[in-house]
Scaffold this active site. Structure first.
Site, PDB file in Angstrom:
ATOM      1  N   VAL A 189      18.349   7.496  18.305  1.00 34.10           N
ATOM      2  CA  VAL A 189      18.681   5.936  18.176  1.00 34.10           C
ATOM      3  C   VAL A 189      18.514   5.145  19.485  1.00 34.10           C
ATOM      4  O   VAL A 189      18.079   3.979  19.064  1.00 34.10           O
ATOM      5  CB  VAL A 189      20.245   6.212  17.741  1.00 34.10           C
ATOM      6  CG1 VAL A 189      20.987   6.603  19.053  1.00 34.10           C
ATOM      7  CG2 VAL A 189      20.674   4.713  17.441  1.00 34.10           C
ATOM      8  N   ILE A 242      28.587   4.366  17.744  1.00 37.74           N
ATOM      9  CA  ILE A 242      29.028   5.630  18.486  1.00 37.74           C
ATOM     10  C   ILE A 242      30.509   5.513  19.245  1.00 37.74           C
ATOM     11  O   ILE A 242      31.567   6.257  19.031  1.00 37.74           O
ATOM     12  CB  ILE A 242      27.738   6.254  19.200  1.00 37.74           C
ATOM     13  CG1 ILE A 242      26.859   6.694  18.377  1.00 37.74           C
ATOM     14  CG2 ILE A 242      28.460   7.538  20.076  1.00 37.74           C
ATOM     15  CD1 ILE A 242      25.487   7.209  19.205  1.00 37.74           C
ATOM     16  N   ARG A 276      23.143   7.027  28.560  1.00 39.19           N
ATOM     17  CA  ARG A 276      21.792   7.470  28.889  1.00 39.19           C
ATOM     18  C   ARG A 276      22.125   7.481  30.526  1.00 39.19           C
ATOM     19  O   ARG A 276      23.111   6.767  31.188  1.00 39.19           O
ATOM     20  CB  ARG A 276      20.958   6.227  28.819  1.00 39.19           C
ATOM     21  CG  ARG A 276      20.349   5.844  27.459  1.00 39.19           C
ATOM     22  CD  ARG A 276      19.082   7.215  27.195  1.00 39.19           C
ATOM     23  NE  ARG A 276      18.587   7.149  26.086  1.00 39.19           N
ATOM     24  CZ  ARG A 276      18.932   7.670  24.778  1.00 39.19           C
ATOM     25  NH1 ARG A 276      19.860   8.329  24.840  1.00 39.19           N
ATOM     26  NH2 ARG A 276      18.272   7.674  23.811  1.00 39.19           N
ATOM     27  N   HIS A 333      21.842  17.034  27.244  1.00 35.31           N
ATOM     28  CA  HIS A 333      21.794  15.978  26.389  1.00 35.31           C
ATOM     29  C   HIS A 333      21.643  16.726  25.106  1.00 35.31           C
ATOM     30  O   HIS A 333      20.545  16.556  24.402  1.00 35.31           O
ATOM     31  CB  HIS A 333      20.279  15.061  26.769  1.00 35.31           C
ATOM     32  CG  HIS A 333      20.181  13.837  26.036  1.00 35.31           C
ATOM     33  ND1 HIS A 333      19.337  12.700  26.512  1.00 35.31           N
ATOM     34  CD2 HIS A 333      20.809  13.440  24.915  1.00 35.31           C
ATOM     35  CE1 HIS A 333      19.575  11.651  25.743  1.00 35.31           C
ATOM     36  NE2 HIS A 333      20.470  12.068  24.855  1.00 35.31           N
ATOM     37  N   ILE A 334      23.010  16.693  24.757  1.00 31.43           N
ATOM     38  CA  ILE A 334      23.042  17.674  23.134  1.00 31.43           C
ATOM     39  C   ILE A 334      23.673  16.798  22.318  1.00 31.43           C
ATOM     40  O   ILE A 334      24.382  17.375  21.346  1.00 31.43           O
ATOM     41  CB  ILE A 334      23.530  19.236  23.407  1.00 31.43           C
ATOM     42  CG1 ILE A 334      24.853  19.209  24.196  1.00 31.43           C
ATOM     43  CG2 ILE A 334      22.338  20.010  23.964  1.00 31.43           C
ATOM     44  CD1 ILE A 334      25.522  20.678  24.318  1.00 31.43           C
TER      45      ILE A 334
HETATM   46  O1  LIG Z   1      18.989   8.400  21.507  1.00 35.90           O
HETATM   47  C1  LIG Z   1      19.382   9.366  20.818  1.00 35.90           C
HETATM   48  O2  LIG Z   1      19.166   9.637  19.605  1.00 35.90           O
HETATM   49  C2  LIG Z   1      20.282  10.495  21.459  1.00 35.90           C
HETATM   50  O3  LIG Z   1      20.354  10.112  22.815  1.00 35.90           O
HETATM   51  C3  LIG Z   1      19.735  11.788  21.143  1.00 35.90           C
HETATM   52  O4  LIG Z   1      20.689  12.367  20.492  1.00 35.90           O
END
Ligand SMILES: O=C(O)[C@H](O)CO
Length: 328
Positions: A84, A165, A245, A293-294
């Site tokens: 995303v 989110i 991020r 990063h999961i």
């Molecule tokens: O940008 C994204 O898709 C997320 O950080 C990965 O799950």
């Protein structure tokens, strides 16, 4: 006389879930070459692989800059990212060249929100520390003052970035007995009423929240947003969580805040760089929980992300509407 048929070429920068590959092979409209590994494609191979491609399917860990676009050349019609987030791509250059971009919003919202809640609870209630104590024999008896943490009940939660989110995180946290839900961002959100969200200036959010949850996109405005000044305004008992991020956070400042007791603890699913070097100072702290990063890592979510990115790619190649096109 035969006229040579023009082959539509696609380059995929990593091994992705079968669901996506199946869609591409069944469509039968392009010749796919894939960097068939779980490890990132070396830069030289990326530049080679993308040469002359009409479509590129990439990941958030691939830097798609002018060099890659130049290497691809004028054939390139579409970039489909299995994410995303799109801060890994040089959007201005891509726009200049008229290349369409597909991404994967919505389908990973639930998984990422779930992981954020899990990380928040694990950090605030010190789960990783507890697990280590059980394994290493530190668990001598039940102790009234041992491994105490912070609970959500009656707390104030501040969400930075109440987008898809952020909203999903807020919806999940509210039933834990959160008393006040603050949020900040560029604009107030009309759907915030659903979580009784109160739009406040960032400073108010930072100084009043018991839990500060970062869920905003990485942009020039948010880069380094969580810095010394930010952490100094937080309560000494506050919990800091980032699943957006890594570059939103100044990690040196976070280390200082955690090691000096300026804030209670932090949970990070994202860092700078990724992976975080194993000798990084943050990893020496008991009050810092770092995940690799999961956020979107459920089998089903990754499968659906692969399907969506394959369908975006095909639509871009065929000049039709994409299921999820990034408008920029
Ligand atoms: O940008 C994204 O898709 C997320 O950080 C990965 O799950």
């Amino acid at each position: 006389m035969h006229t040579a048929q023009k082959i539509t070429k696609v380059f995929i920068t990593r091994r992705i879930p079968q669901e996506g590959l199946k869609i591409l092979s069944q469509a039968g409209v392009c010749k796919v070459s894939l960097w068939d590994s779980d490890e990132p494609v070396p830069r030289a191979e990326l530049l080679k692989g993308v040469a002359g491609a009409h479509g590129l399917l990439c990941l958030l860990s691939d830097k798609i800059d002018t060099e890659v676009l130049d290497a691809a050349g004028p054939n390139l019609k579409v970039i489909s990212t299995l994410s995303v987030g799109f801060d890994h791509m040089a959007m201005d250059e891509i726009k200049k060249r008229g290349v369409r971009v597909g991404y994967t919003p919505d389908v990973l919202t639930d998984a990422t929100a779930e992981l954020t809640v899990a990380l928040l609870l694990a950090t605030a209630r010190r789960l990783p520390e507890g697990v280590v104590e059980v394994i290493n024999g530190g668990w001598s008896t039940w102790k009234p003052l041992w491994l105490c943490g912070y609970g959500l009940s009656g707390s104030t939660v501040g969400v930075i970035g109440l987008g898809r989110i952020g909203m999903a995180i807020a919806r999940r946290l509210k039933p834990f007995g959160v008393k006040k839900l603050l949020y900040s961002g560029r604009t107030a959100k009309s759907n915030a009423a659903e979580v009784e969200g109160e739009y406040v200036p960032l400073d108010t959010l930072v100084s009043e929240s018991d839990f500060v949850v970062v869920s905003c996109a990485l942009t020039p405005d948010t880069q380094g947003l969580c810095n010394k000044d930010f952490f100094c305004k937080m309560k000494n008992t506050a919990v800091f969580i980032n699943t957006s991020r890594g570059a939103v956070v100044n990690q040196e400042d976070l280390y200082q805040a955690l090691s000096s007791g300026q804030i209670a603890c932090a949970g990070l699913d994202v860092t700078t760089p990724e992976p975080l070097p194993t000798d990084h100072p943050l990893l020496t702290l008991k009050n810092c929980v770092v995940l690799p990063h999961i956020g979107s890592a459920t089998y089903s979510t990754r499968g659906i992300m692969a399907e969506l990115s394959a369908n975006n790619l095909l639509a871009g190649l065929q000049g039709t509407d994409m299921p999820s096109e990034l408008k920029f």
